[in-house]
Design a protein around this motif. Structure first.
Motif, PDB file in Angstrom:
ATOM      1  N   LEU A 105       6.717   5.626  -3.988  1.00  0.00           N
ATOM      2  CA  LEU A 105       7.396   4.547  -3.277  1.00  0.00           C
ATOM      3  C   LEU A 105       7.786   3.405  -4.207  1.00  0.00           C
ATOM      4  CD1 LEU A 105       5.313   4.371   0.032  1.00  0.00           C
ATOM      5  CD2 LEU A 105       7.418   5.638  -0.430  1.00  0.00           C
ATOM      6  N   LYS A 106       6.994   3.173  -5.239  1.00  0.00           N
ATOM      7  CA  LYS A 106       7.242   2.031  -6.120  1.00  0.00           C
ATOM      8  C   LYS A 106       8.227   2.345  -7.243  1.00  0.00           C
ATOM      9  CE  LYS A 106       3.921  -0.961  -6.734  1.00  0.00           C
ATOM     10  NZ  LYS A 106       2.643  -1.656  -7.023  1.00  0.00           N
ATOM     11  N   LYS A 107       8.794   3.552  -7.243  1.00  0.00           N
ATOM     12  CA  LYS A 107       9.827   3.885  -8.226  1.00  0.00           C
ATOM     13  C   LYS A 107      11.094   3.083  -7.981  1.00  0.00           C
ATOM     14  CE  LYS A 107       8.672   8.722  -9.306  1.00  0.00           C
ATOM     15  NZ  LYS A 107       9.182  10.122  -9.198  1.00  0.00           N
TER      16      LYS A 107
ATOM     17  N   GLU B 199      -9.949   8.748   5.480  1.00  0.00           N
ATOM     18  CA  GLU B 199      -8.790   7.966   5.906  1.00  0.00           C
ATOM     19  C   GLU B 199      -8.886   6.526   5.391  1.00  0.00           C
ATOM     20  OE1 GLU B 199      -8.149   6.712  10.222  1.00  0.00           O
ATOM     21  OE2 GLU B 199      -6.942   8.533  10.074  1.00  0.00           O
ATOM     22  N   ALA B 200     -10.092   5.955   5.478  1.00  0.00           N
ATOM     23  CA  ALA B 200     -10.292   4.578   5.022  1.00  0.00           C
ATOM     24  C   ALA B 200     -10.064   4.457   3.525  1.00  0.00           C
ATOM     25  CB  ALA B 200     -11.696   4.112   5.396  1.00  0.00           C
ATOM     26  N   GLU B 201     -10.502   5.442   2.760  1.00  0.00           N
ATOM     27  CA  GLU B 201     -10.279   5.411   1.308  1.00  0.00           C
ATOM     28  C   GLU B 201      -8.805   5.543   0.976  1.00  0.00           C
ATOM     29  OE1 GLU B 201     -10.947   5.409  -2.856  1.00  0.00           O
ATOM     30  OE2 GLU B 201     -11.967   4.573  -1.102  1.00  0.00           O
ATOM     31  N   PHE B 202      -8.090   6.353   1.725  1.00  0.00           N
ATOM     32  CA  PHE B 202      -6.646   6.508   1.533  1.00  0.00           C
ATOM     33  C   PHE B 202      -5.955   5.158   1.735  1.00  0.00           C
ATOM     34  CE2 PHE B 202      -2.416   8.287   2.033  1.00  0.00           C
ATOM     35  CZ  PHE B 202      -2.463   9.501   1.358  1.00  0.00           C
ATOM     36  N   VAL B 203      -6.350   4.460   2.796  1.00  0.00           N
ATOM     37  CA  VAL B 203      -5.793   3.138   3.080  1.00  0.00           C
ATOM     38  C   VAL B 203      -6.132   2.166   1.954  1.00  0.00           C
ATOM     39  CG1 VAL B 203      -5.967   1.131   4.606  1.00  0.00           C
ATOM     40  CG2 VAL B 203      -5.781   3.420   5.581  1.00  0.00           C
ATOM     41  N   ARG B 204      -7.394   2.182   1.518  1.00  0.00           N
ATOM     42  CA  ARG B 204      -7.833   1.249   0.475  1.00  0.00           C
ATOM     43  C   ARG B 204      -7.021   1.426  -0.801  1.00  0.00           C
ATOM     44  NH1 ARG B 204     -10.417   0.648  -3.960  1.00  0.00           N
ATOM     45  NH2 ARG B 204     -10.710   2.897  -4.245  1.00  0.00           N
ATOM     46  N   ARG B 205      -6.751   2.667  -1.173  1.00  0.00           N
ATOM     47  CA  ARG B 205      -6.019   2.926  -2.412  1.00  0.00           C
ATOM     48  C   ARG B 205      -4.564   2.465  -2.316  1.00  0.00           C
ATOM     49  NH1 ARG B 205      -7.901   6.781  -6.425  1.00  0.00           N
ATOM     50  NH2 ARG B 205     -10.136   7.110  -6.140  1.00  0.00           N
ATOM     51  N   LEU B 206      -3.954   2.675  -1.159  1.00  0.00           N
ATOM     52  CA  LEU B 206      -2.581   2.194  -0.996  1.00  0.00           C
ATOM     53  C   LEU B 206      -2.538   0.670  -1.038  1.00  0.00           C
ATOM     54  CD1 LEU B 206      -1.228   4.559   1.823  1.00  0.00           C
ATOM     55  CD2 LEU B 206      -0.618   4.596  -0.594  1.00  0.00           C
ATOM     56  N   GLN B 207      -3.458   0.040  -0.338  1.00  0.00           N
ATOM     57  CA  GLN B 207      -3.486  -1.416  -0.317  1.00  0.00           C
ATOM     58  C   GLN B 207      -3.757  -1.996  -1.695  1.00  0.00           C
ATOM     59  OE1 GLN B 207      -6.455  -2.115   2.739  1.00  0.00           O
ATOM     60  NE2 GLN B 207      -4.890  -2.404   4.328  1.00  0.00           N
TER      61      GLN B 207
ATOM     62  N   ALA C  78      -2.991   9.634  -2.383  1.00  0.00           N
ATOM     63  CA  ALA C  78      -2.706   8.237  -2.032  1.00  0.00           C
ATOM     64  C   ALA C  78      -2.127   7.517  -3.245  1.00  0.00           C
ATOM     65  CB  ALA C  78      -3.974   7.546  -1.554  1.00  0.00           C
ATOM     66  N   ASP C  79      -2.714   7.766  -4.413  1.00  0.00           N
ATOM     67  CA  ASP C  79      -2.206   7.154  -5.640  1.00  0.00           C
ATOM     68  C   ASP C  79      -0.781   7.618  -5.927  1.00  0.00           C
ATOM     69  OD1 ASP C  79      -4.719   6.031  -5.861  1.00  0.00           O
ATOM     70  OD2 ASP C  79      -5.446   7.517  -7.311  1.00  0.00           O
ATOM     71  N   LEU C  80      -0.542   8.916  -5.745  1.00  0.00           N
ATOM     72  CA  LEU C  80       0.784   9.461  -6.013  1.00  0.00           C
ATOM     73  C   LEU C  80       1.806   8.909  -5.018  1.00  0.00           C
ATOM     74  CD1 LEU C  80       2.696  11.319  -7.517  1.00  0.00           C
ATOM     75  CD2 LEU C  80       1.921  13.223  -6.070  1.00  0.00           C
ATOM     76  N   LEU C  81       1.418   8.783  -3.755  1.00  0.00           N
ATOM     77  CA  LEU C  81       2.323   8.227  -2.752  1.00  0.00           C
ATOM     78  C   LEU C  81       2.748   6.815  -3.146  1.00  0.00           C
ATOM     79  CD1 LEU C  81       3.771   8.308  -0.026  1.00  0.00           C
ATOM     80  CD2 LEU C  81       1.627   7.608   1.064  1.00  0.00           C
ATOM     81  N   ALA C  82       1.798   6.029  -3.618  1.00  0.00           N
ATOM     82  CA  ALA C  82       2.127   4.671  -4.062  1.00  0.00           C
ATOM     83  C   ALA C  82       3.118   4.706  -5.220  1.00  0.00           C
ATOM     84  CB  ALA C  82       0.855   3.931  -4.465  1.00  0.00           C
ATOM     85  N   ARG C  83       2.916   5.613  -6.168  1.00  0.00           N
ATOM     86  CA  ARG C  83       3.827   5.699  -7.319  1.00  0.00           C
ATOM     87  C   ARG C  83       5.224   6.126  -6.885  1.00  0.00           C
ATOM     88  NH1 ARG C  83      -0.740   8.076  -9.804  1.00  0.00           N
ATOM     89  NH2 ARG C  83       0.165  10.179  -9.693  1.00  0.00           N
TER      90      ARG C  83
ATOM     91  N   ARG D 267      -2.718  -0.958  -4.368  1.00  0.00           N
ATOM     92  CA  ARG D 267      -1.492  -0.878  -5.161  1.00  0.00           C
ATOM     93  C   ARG D 267      -0.340  -1.638  -4.511  1.00  0.00           C
ATOM     94  NH1 ARG D 267      -5.012   2.630  -6.006  1.00  0.00           N
ATOM     95  NH2 ARG D 267      -5.261   3.721  -7.994  1.00  0.00           N
ATOM     96  N   GLY D 268      -0.683  -2.442  -3.518  1.00  0.00           N
ATOM     97  CA  GLY D 268       0.300  -3.319  -2.898  1.00  0.00           C
ATOM     98  C   GLY D 268       1.209  -2.662  -1.889  1.00  0.00           C
ATOM     99  N   VAL D 269       0.841  -1.472  -1.396  1.00  0.00           N
ATOM    100  CA  VAL D 269       1.683  -0.758  -0.433  1.00  0.00           C
ATOM    101  C   VAL D 269       1.277  -1.155   0.984  1.00  0.00           C
ATOM    102  CG1 VAL D 269       2.376   1.499   0.446  1.00  0.00           C
ATOM    103  CG2 VAL D 269       1.971   1.197  -2.008  1.00  0.00           C
ATOM    104  N   PRO D 270       2.199  -1.695   1.786  1.00  0.00           N
ATOM    105  CA  PRO D 270       1.872  -2.020   3.186  1.00  0.00           C
ATOM    106  C   PRO D 270       1.529  -0.738   3.946  1.00  0.00           C
ATOM    107  CG  PRO D 270       3.934  -3.055   2.508  1.00  0.00           C
ATOM    108  CD  PRO D 270       3.582  -2.068   1.439  1.00  0.00           C
ATOM    109  N   VAL D 271       0.441  -0.756   4.684  1.00  0.00           N
ATOM    110  CA  VAL D 271       0.000   0.451   5.374  1.00  0.00           C
ATOM    111  C   VAL D 271      -0.728   0.071   6.653  1.00  0.00           C
ATOM    112  CG1 VAL D 271      -2.102   0.502   3.959  1.00  0.00           C
ATOM    113  CG2 VAL D 271      -1.368   2.576   5.177  1.00  0.00           C
ATOM    114  N   THR D 272      -0.494   0.864   7.696  1.00  0.00           N
ATOM    115  CA  THR D 272      -1.229   0.738   8.941  1.00  0.00           C
ATOM    116  C   THR D 272      -1.595   2.130   9.420  1.00  0.00           C
ATOM    117  OG1 THR D 272       0.846   0.719  10.191  1.00  0.00           O
ATOM    118  CG2 THR D 272      -0.149  -1.420   9.713  1.00  0.00           C
ATOM    119  N   ILE D 273      -2.557   2.197  10.335  1.00  0.00           N
ATOM    120  CA  ILE D 273      -2.934   3.462  10.965  1.00  0.00           C
ATOM    121  C   ILE D 273      -2.435   3.417  12.396  1.00  0.00           C
ATOM    122  CG2 ILE D 273      -4.826   4.973  11.663  1.00  0.00           C
ATOM    123  CD1 ILE D 273      -6.463   3.799   9.361  1.00  0.00           C
ATOM    124  N   ARG D 274      -1.678   4.423  12.785  1.00  0.00           N
ATOM    125  CA  ARG D 274      -1.096   4.428  14.121  1.00  0.00           C
ATOM    126  C   ARG D 274      -2.177   4.438  15.194  1.00  0.00           C
ATOM    127  NH1 ARG D 274       3.257   8.911  15.740  1.00  0.00           N
ATOM    128  NH2 ARG D 274       4.508   7.645  14.308  1.00  0.00           N
TER     129      ARG D 274
END
Length: 385
Positions: free
Chosen positions: A317-319, A349-357, A310-315, A359-366
């Protein structure tokens, strides 16, 4: 076999990504341009205004049997059907879920190929209006070979024609107009090319379908391009081509992993275009079209759901300079029978969402639908073989 590079936009794709040669379906009214429709009715000995009448019946009234075409001469209706409206898809199975608000249909094509579509009606909530989404297939099977996907396990059979794609939408539109779903009569508000197949590997037919969907009535369905989503696993030249079409559809990038090592396994096309390349292409699409890109990420237990990913995904996207053009859409995996893959635990799943949020990444669960009706794309077709 390692993935091979795609051809440049406008050129044919290499054999590994093209469908086996099969007899094409007969040309349908849907497959014809406006001028071609006029020429077709004139060739049959009728005046050109009959073309607009036929389009009105087909796309506006959703009247698909000649007995309904009361504004056309009775002795000409069957001729039009025989020459211009061949049967493209035949329903062979239907499953319902969510108290009838979700309908999954299995279609048989002229050559025996099987494809699926899903019609999903969402009720109005406190802060949202009711909407209906149609998920359509663009290929029979898929050649992208993602190991967690039921469709990918079966390989690619062939591309669908524009007419075969649009007919899936028209069926959903007819069901809604006749009030066959809870909530009474309605209209299809959203189309997602997330059914069977890789849409951008069938680029010409998919774009033909998109143009028909957005073409104003009576010559098309008159939908908003903003209500159409085209997904891809990351065919970079086609993403670039799509950006130049001038049709602001939403792009959905099926990323599923933020690092090349894992994505090479989950999405084999990544051996050709790495994570940074596909994310760059998606960002440029957003920059050019001013449409936010959806980053699709299937949550698979113990595979790609670790907190560090989740942390890496945020990094990743924010490049980009204006990374706010991305929105992450987390998708709980719908397991297929016999698969080693399963969905992530809700707490993970909830922790994954929390970490993205964080770092300011908009996220939703389908909001998943149809888990009790072979809901994963490809399951219904697989059980029918």
């Amino acid at each position: 076999m390692p993935a091979q590079p795609l051809a440049e936009p406008g050129k044919e794709l290499p054999l590994v990504f093209t469908a086996p040669k099969r007899r094409k379906p007969a040309a349908h009214w849907i497959d014809l341009g406006i001028d071609e429709r006029i020429a077709a009715v004139q060739r049959l000995g009728h005046q050109k205004f009959r073309a607009q009448q036929l389009s009105h019946q087909w796309f506006e009234r959703l009247a698909h049997t000649p007995d309904e075409w009361t504004d056309l001469p009775a002795n000409a209706r069957q001729q039009f059907v025989d020459e211009l409206f061949p049967t493209l898809v035949t329903e062979i199975n239907q499953q319902r879920a969510d108290r009838g608000a979700t309908i999954k249909t299995l279609w048989k094509l002229h050559d025996g190929s099987l494809v699926e579509s899903v019609l999903m009606r969402y009720g109005a909530g406190e802060h949202s209006a009711a909407r209906t989404t149609m998920c359509v297939s663009s290929q029979a099977g898929c050649g992208m070979a993602c190991p967690f996907c039921a469709t990918g396990q079966g390989g690619l059979q062939r591309n669908l024609s524009t007419g075969e794609i649009v007919m899936q939408v028209l069926d959903g539109a007819r069901k809604l107009s006749r009030g066959e779903l809870p909530g009474g009569p309605g209209r299809v508000s959203n189309i997602v090319f997330m059914g069977m197949g890789e849409p951008l590997a069938n680029y010409k037919a998919v774009m033909g379908a998109v143009r028909t969907l957005v073409e104003p009535a009576p010559n098309g369905l008159g939908m908003s391009a903003r209500g159409i989503t085209v997904s891809t696993v990351g065919l970079v030249p086609r993403i670039e081509q799509l950006a130049g079409e001038g049709i602001p559809v939403t792009l959905a990038l099926s990323l599923h992993a933020p690092d090349d090592e894992l994505r090479d396994e989950l999405v084999p096309i990544n051996t050709r275009w790495k994570v940074d390349e596909v994310v760059d292409a998606a960002w440029h699409y957003a920059e050019k079209t001013r449409r936010r890109v959806s980053i699709e990420y299937i949550m698979i237990k113990d595979i790609n759901d670790q907190p560090e990913r989740a942390d890496l995904l945020a990094r990743v996207l924010k490049k980009r300079g204006d990374w706010g053009w991305f929105h992450v859409n987390l998708i709980p995996l719908n397991p297929t029978p016999g698969s080693i893959w399963t969905a992530s635990d809700p707490a993970v799943e909830a922790e994954f969402v929390r970490r993205l949020q964080a770092r300011g990444v908009p996220v939703t669960i389908r909001d998943t639908r149809g888990s009790d009706i072979d809901g994963a794309c490809g399951q219904l077709a697989a059980t029918a073989v």
